[in-house]
Design a protein around this motif. Sequence first.
Motif, mmCIF file in Angstrom:
data_model
loop_
_atom_site.group_PDB
_atom_site.id
_atom_site.type_symbol
_atom_site.label_atom_id
_atom_site.label_comp_id
_atom_site.label_asym_id
_atom_site.label_seq_id
_atom_site.Cartn_x
_atom_site.Cartn_y
_atom_site.Cartn_z
ATOM 1 N N ALA A 28 4.616 9.765 3.034
ATOM 2 C CA ALA A 28 5.135 11.061 3.469
ATOM 3 C C ALA A 28 4.208 12.157 2.969
ATOM 4 C CB ALA A 28 6.544 11.275 2.918
ATOM 5 N N ASN A 29 3.939 13.115 3.817
ATOM 6 C CA ASN A 29 3.130 14.277 3.436
ATOM 7 C C ASN A 29 3.991 15.517 3.667
ATOM 8 O OD1 ASN A 29 0.502 15.390 2.621
ATOM 9 N ND2 ASN A 29 0.599 16.362 4.634
ATOM 10 N N ILE A 30 4.775 15.864 2.652
ATOM 11 C CA ILE A 30 5.769 16.930 2.798
ATOM 12 C C ILE A 30 5.685 17.895 1.614
ATOM 13 C CG2 ILE A 30 7.381 15.678 4.277
ATOM 14 C CD1 ILE A 30 8.880 14.728 1.844
ATOM 15 N N ASP A 31 6.030 19.165 1.873
ATOM 16 C CA ASP A 31 5.992 20.187 0.826
ATOM 17 C C ASP A 31 7.237 20.156 -0.049
ATOM 18 O OD1 ASP A 31 3.499 21.175 1.647
ATOM 19 O OD2 ASP A 31 4.448 22.411 3.189
ATOM 20 N N THR A 32 8.376 19.802 0.550
ATOM 21 C CA THR A 32 9.630 19.711 -0.202
ATOM 22 C C THR A 32 10.311 18.394 0.149
ATOM 23 O OG1 THR A 32 10.842 20.868 1.534
ATOM 24 C CG2 THR A 32 9.972 22.219 -0.246
ATOM 25 N N PRO A 33 11.070 17.840 -0.781
ATOM 26 C CA PRO A 33 11.759 16.574 -0.502
ATOM 27 C C PRO A 33 12.681 16.693 0.712
ATOM 28 C CG PRO A 33 11.846 17.075 -2.845
ATOM 29 C CD PRO A 33 11.310 18.307 -2.164
ATOM 30 N N ILE A 34 12.851 15.578 1.403
ATOM 31 C CA ILE A 34 13.776 15.484 2.528
ATOM 32 C C ILE A 34 14.954 14.644 2.072
ATOM 33 C CG2 ILE A 34 14.130 14.576 4.866
ATOM 34 C CD1 ILE A 34 11.105 14.984 5.336
ATOM 35 N N ASN A 104 10.397 11.783 -1.078
ATOM 36 C CA ASN A 104 9.516 12.682 -1.810
ATOM 37 C C ASN A 104 8.100 12.619 -1.251
ATOM 38 O OD1 ASN A 104 11.283 13.718 -3.984
ATOM 39 N ND2 ASN A 104 11.453 11.542 -4.469
ATOM 40 N N ASP A 105 7.327 13.662 -1.524
ATOM 41 C CA ASP A 105 5.925 13.670 -1.116
ATOM 42 C C ASP A 105 5.214 12.462 -1.720
ATOM 43 O OD1 ASP A 105 3.562 14.897 0.086
ATOM 44 O OD2 ASP A 105 2.930 15.252 -1.994
ATOM 45 N N GLY A 106 4.453 11.778 -0.901
ATOM 46 C CA GLY A 106 3.697 10.617 -1.370
ATOM 47 C C GLY A 106 4.457 9.313 -1.305
ATOM 48 N N GLU A 107 5.742 9.370 -0.974
ATOM 49 C CA GLU A 107 6.553 8.152 -0.870
ATOM 50 C C GLU A 107 6.023 7.265 0.261
ATOM 51 O OE1 GLU A 107 10.595 6.378 -1.763
ATOM 52 O OE2 GLU A 107 10.384 8.553 -1.906
ATOM 53 N N ARG A 108 5.940 5.975 0.001
ATOM 54 C CA ARG A 108 5.541 5.028 1.047
ATOM 55 C C ARG A 108 6.737 4.833 1.975
ATOM 56 N NH1 ARG A 108 3.724 -0.038 -2.028
ATOM 57 N NH2 ARG A 108 5.514 0.570 -3.265
ATOM 58 N N ILE A 109 6.590 5.255 3.238
ATOM 59 C CA ILE A 109 7.739 5.329 4.138
ATOM 60 C C ILE A 109 7.746 4.285 5.247
ATOM 61 C CG2 ILE A 109 8.220 7.756 3.699
ATOM 62 C CD1 ILE A 109 6.674 8.377 6.331
ATOM 63 N N CYS A 110 6.603 3.681 5.528
ATOM 64 C CA CYS A 110 6.539 2.693 6.609
ATOM 65 C C CYS A 110 5.246 1.905 6.485
ATOM 66 C CB CYS A 110 6.608 3.381 7.982
ATOM 67 S SG CYS A 110 5.133 4.349 8.363
ATOM 68 N N GLN A 111 5.105 0.925 7.369
ATOM 69 C CA GLN A 111 3.860 0.178 7.482
ATOM 70 C C GLN A 111 3.237 0.473 8.841
ATOM 71 O OE1 GLN A 111 3.615 -4.012 6.125
ATOM 72 N NE2 GLN A 111 5.837 -3.872 6.308
ATOM 73 N N MET A 112 1.915 0.464 8.895
ATOM 74 C CA MET A 112 1.206 0.599 10.165
ATOM 75 C C MET A 112 0.364 -0.649 10.378
ATOM 76 S SD MET A 112 -1.324 3.601 11.586
ATOM 77 C CE MET A 112 -2.580 3.385 10.322
ATOM 78 N N VAL A 113 0.547 -1.280 11.535
ATOM 79 C CA VAL A 113 -0.216 -2.468 11.911
ATOM 80 C C VAL A 113 -1.036 -2.130 13.143
ATOM 81 C CG1 VAL A 113 -0.053 -4.853 12.739
ATOM 82 C CG2 VAL A 113 1.515 -4.043 10.970
ATOM 83 N N ILE A 114 -2.327 -2.383 13.101
ATOM 84 C CA ILE A 114 -3.194 -2.183 14.263
ATOM 85 C C ILE A 114 -3.212 -3.496 15.040
ATOM 86 C CG2 ILE A 114 -5.504 -1.571 15.073
ATOM 87 C CD1 ILE A 114 -4.048 0.675 13.474
ATOM 88 N N ALA A 115 -2.889 -3.422 16.341
ATOM 89 C CA ALA A 115 -2.775 -4.645 17.140
ATOM 90 C C ALA A 115 -3.461 -4.472 18.494
ATOM 91 C CB ALA A 115 -1.304 -4.996 17.350
ATOM 92 N N GLU A 116 -4.088 -5.528 18.936
ATOM 93 C CA GLU A 116 -4.685 -5.560 20.273
ATOM 94 C C GLU A 116 -3.579 -5.839 21.285
ATOM 95 O OE1 GLU A 116 -8.697 -7.418 22.328
ATOM 96 O OE2 GLU A 116 -7.829 -8.422 20.594
ATOM 97 N N HIS A 117 -3.713 -5.277 22.462
ATOM 98 C CA HIS A 117 -2.724 -5.532 23.516
ATOM 99 C C HIS A 117 -3.431 -5.611 24.866
ATOM 100 C CE1 HIS A 117 -2.782 -1.555 25.423
ATOM 101 N NE2 HIS A 117 -2.974 -1.089 24.204
#
Length: 144
Positions: A28-34, A104-117
Amino acid sequence: MKIKIINHSRHNLPEYATPYSAGMDLRANIDTPIVLKPLERAMVPTGLFIELPQGYEAQIRPRSGLAAKHGLTVLNSPGTIDADYRGEIRVILVNLSNDEFVINDGERICQMVIAEHAQVEWEQVDELNETERGAGGFGHTGKQ
């Protein structure tokens, strides 16, 4: 494979945690917590912009720890980032628990997978080849 990336966040570039990892954690890249109340959702910015080659997509998937421990998941899972999208990667998170969750800012929120299609070209026909399964679906194979 090299992929162009612009990082407007305060955080390091996504990276694979182990040599066998399929996905990279996005933060997350946020100025204030969500604060996500139960059943609330939010679009969480990452500050990242990517340029994928044609024939590839970036899949946005939940992090298993957040889902199992806190009921937090990616609402449109998996989210798809097409090769021609140039906007900021933002993640739709939803809180499926009974408790508030603070992002919070910097929290790991998801995964990104690069995939061919592949893209298909439809061939309209009047019938399809028969298979043993046929039209059976949703539990058709059952338990033996």
